[in-house]
Design a protein around this motif. Structure first.
Motif, short mmCIF file in Angstrom:
data_model
loop_
_atom_site.label_atom_id
_atom_site.label_comp_id
_atom_site.label_asym_id
_atom_site.label_seq_id
_atom_site.Cartn_x
_atom_site.Cartn_y
_atom_site.Cartn_z
N ASP A 59 5.03 37.27 26.90
CA ASP A 59 5.46 36.43 25.55
C ASP A 59 4.53 36.44 24.47
OD1 ASP A 59 7.86 36.07 26.81
OD2 ASP A 59 7.70 34.02 27.16
N LEU A 60 3.34 36.15 24.78
CA LEU A 60 2.32 36.07 23.74
C LEU A 60 1.67 37.36 23.41
CD1 LEU A 60 0.09 34.53 22.23
CD2 LEU A 60 -1.22 34.54 24.26
N LEU A 61 1.48 38.44 24.33
CA LEU A 61 0.71 39.80 24.31
C LEU A 61 1.74 40.80 23.75
CD1 LEU A 61 -1.96 39.63 27.02
CD2 LEU A 61 -1.99 38.74 24.71
N GLY A 62 3.16 40.54 24.26
CA GLY A 62 3.84 41.69 23.99
C GLY A 62 4.05 42.48 25.23
N THR A 63 4.98 43.36 25.30
CA THR A 63 5.43 44.21 26.59
C THR A 63 4.13 45.22 26.61
OG1 THR A 63 7.74 43.96 26.39
CG2 THR A 63 6.61 45.97 27.45
N PRO A 64 3.46 45.25 27.56
CA PRO A 64 2.17 46.28 27.68
C PRO A 64 2.74 47.67 27.83
CG PRO A 64 2.58 45.14 29.77
CD PRO A 64 3.64 44.44 28.76
N PRO A 65 2.26 48.72 27.25
CA PRO A 65 2.17 49.89 27.49
C PRO A 65 2.03 50.45 28.80
CG PRO A 65 0.20 49.94 26.66
CD PRO A 65 0.70 48.41 26.78
N LEU A 66 2.81 51.39 29.25
CA LEU A 66 2.81 51.95 30.68
C LEU A 66 1.46 52.32 31.01
CD1 LEU A 66 5.72 54.45 30.99
CD2 LEU A 66 5.47 52.18 32.15
N SER A 67 0.45 52.74 30.24
CA SER A 67 -0.91 52.88 30.42
C SER A 67 -1.76 51.80 30.92
CB SER A 67 -1.68 53.53 29.03
OG SER A 67 -1.56 52.51 28.01
N ALA A 68 -1.54 50.40 30.67
CA ALA A 68 -1.86 49.27 30.82
C ALA A 68 -1.35 48.61 32.23
CB ALA A 68 -1.68 48.35 29.81
N MET A 69 -0.56 49.56 32.94
CA MET A 69 0.12 49.11 33.99
C MET A 69 0.10 50.06 35.25
SD MET A 69 3.83 46.92 32.87
CE MET A 69 4.41 48.41 32.21
N LEU A 70 -0.91 51.15 35.10
CA LEU A 70 -1.04 51.84 36.02
C LEU A 70 -1.54 51.62 37.38
CD1 LEU A 70 -2.98 54.44 33.86
CD2 LEU A 70 -0.65 54.59 34.44
N SER A 71 -2.05 50.48 37.54
CA SER A 71 -2.38 49.88 38.94
C SER A 71 -1.73 48.86 39.33
CB SER A 71 -3.96 49.30 38.80
OG SER A 71 -3.94 48.16 37.65
#
Length: 478
Positions: free
Chosen positions: A308-320
């Motif tokens: 909610d604060l940072l926004g939806t992260p890009p896929l590159s930030a969720m690789l792990s």
């Protein structure tokens, strides 16, 4: 008074009101402390054994306006000489002053010098191999640390014969409160308070990370403070050496939920020192707003508050991230960042403060600022000035003015060595090593202390620790 120099007013003069440590505890005479049936608990051993601000390099306090003179006023002493006759109130223990991840801390009096110290009991040490290794690691860390903003062991009580060796008692410096109690108190926190506290947190964290140590439970309750605003990081029950091999899985049962980094919330099997920096960012926001930044009832809700604060992260930030966490984030509507709300935390949420906060609260750990780089941020220049002008022990004042240290934020002398853990294969083996470690640690030092199990104070202490131990769930870790 917390810190004062010719150009700066007092800041922490009344940070803690009233008596801080309560009734005296374990006031005893060293010459009869070990006598059976004594009313005291400790005894001497019978024999010796966002915005576009630029972060430049740290600036020297002298270049920031620090003048000569200055000095931290010592907090009020709450001790009694060991030779004095204790009153009935002195023979009763205080309430516990803290509960750690795997132990209970009490305030006691060292009979050798009459000083008040903190006594931490580590119970049920030898239940299983994982518990043994964790305790041995924490002991070695406490004896390894040599830094003003990191709590270290002053002494370890003499262990009994190895067959009766089941618990460990560690003596550390006694601090008056912790940052959680300060935050929830009605005591006003100025911008100067926040800068000095944040500077010391990051200064201690830089030292830990330079030794390759992840704290893994940075939170306000694990940041001890005195009325002169000196701060120390404590409670290393969950700490471990950073795993450099990314293929090795690390436990996710770490960090109190409100301060847990996104990579842990999303199920990453490997993480770095960036998790500690995220926790510090949450604490920074809590100091500014006097409330917990991300306070949810479950880890999933915790993750939702972060996005909610940072926004939806890009896929590159969720690789792990694990597949379930990634699917949960992506199945919802796209969220834009709303970092501007950080300016509403308080009047202290200035342009520089929010810029540093935004560098700490980054979803992708690879893009999160490090503790070392955070110390170079302009927001902390004033905190560095105040700390080294009249609070630190690395600088000193002479007749001609203030003499500053050459290294304001020192690193560890070397990486903490945990290679010994690879050879630990049984509970008895670790028990022997810990027993030998404590015995060797005491050699050449003061007369060792031991517990008098017949004392009324000790029995009360045991009851409190037994109650806490029954409430603590043991956490498995690799």
């Amino acid at each position: 008074m917390a810190f004062q120099d010719p150009s700066h007013s007092s800041v922490c003069g009344s940070l803690f009101g009233g008596p801080d440590l309560g009734p005296k505890f374990f006031c005893i005479a060293a010459n009869n402390a070990a006598t059976a049936g004594s009313s005291t608990g400790l005894g001497t051993a019978s024999g010796s054994s966002g915005p576009a601000a630029q972060a430049g390099g740290p600036r020297h306090p002298a270049a920031l306006g620090g003048g000569p003179g200055g000095g931290a006023t010592a907090p009020q002493q709450h001790n009694k000489l060991a030779s004095e006759t204790p009153s009935p109130a002195d023979m009763e223990p205080d309430r516990p002053i803290g509960y750690g991840a795997f132990g209970v801390v009490w305030s006691v009096t060292d009979p050798r010098d009459g000083k008040r110290v903190a006594l931490k009991k580590m119970p049920n040490v030898f239940q299983n191999l994982v518990s043994c290794k964790r305790v041995f690691r924490e002991l070695k860390m406490l004896c390894f640390f040599k830094h003003d903003n990191v709590l270290s062991a002053l002494d370890i009580l003499q262990p009994p014969q190895i067959d009766c060796f089941e618990e460990i008692y560690v003596i550390t410096e006694l601090m008056q409160s912790d940052l959680h109690k300060v935050i929830v108190s009605p005591q006003p926190l100025s911008t100067d308070h926040i800068k000095v506290f944040l500077y010391q947190i990051l200064r201690g964290l830089k030292y830990l990370h330079s030794a390759g140590i992840l704290h893994r439970d940075i939170k306000p309750g694990n940041l001890l403070v005195n009325s002169n605003c000196v701060l120390k990081i404590c409670d290393f029950g969950l700490a471990r050496v950073e795993e450099l091999d990314e293929s090795r899985h690390m436990t996710q049962e770490v960090v109190t939920q409100y301060y847990r980094a996104p990579e842990i919330l999303t199920g990453s099997r490997h993480y770095s020192s960036a998790i500690d920096v995220w926790s510090v960012g949450c604490i920074f926001a809590e100091l500014l707003g006097r409330r917990i930044l991300f306070q949810a009832q479950s880890p999933i809700q915790q993750l939702d508050l972060i996005t909610d604060l940072l926004g939806t992260p890009p896929l590159s930030a969720m690789l792990s991230a694990c597949e379930g966490a990634r699917a949960h984030i992506l199945r919802g509507p796209h969220k834009p960042p709303s970092l501007s709300v950080l300016y509403m935390l308080s009047d202290g949420a200035t342009h520089e403060a929010v810029h540093l906060l935004c560098r700490m609260l980054v979803f992708d750990p690879c893009k999160r600022i490090s503790g070392r780089d955070a110390l170079s941020h302009p927001y902390l220049d004033e905190g560095r000035l105040r700390y080294h002008t009249c609070m630190c022990r690395c600088c000193f004042t002479v007749a001609s003015g203030r003499v500053y240290t050459r290294d304001f934020e020192p690193v560890a002398s070397g990486r903490f060595d945990d290679q010994y853990e690879k050879t630990l294969t049984s509970v008895w083996q670790v028990k022997e090593l810990i027993h030998r470690f404590i015995t060797e640690h005491q050699q050449g030092k003061r007369v060792p202390l031991c517990i008098n199990p017949q004392s009324a104070a000790f029995k009360t202490f045991i009851r409190s620790t037994a109650w806490h131990s029954s409430k603590v769930s043991k956490k498995e870790e690799r």
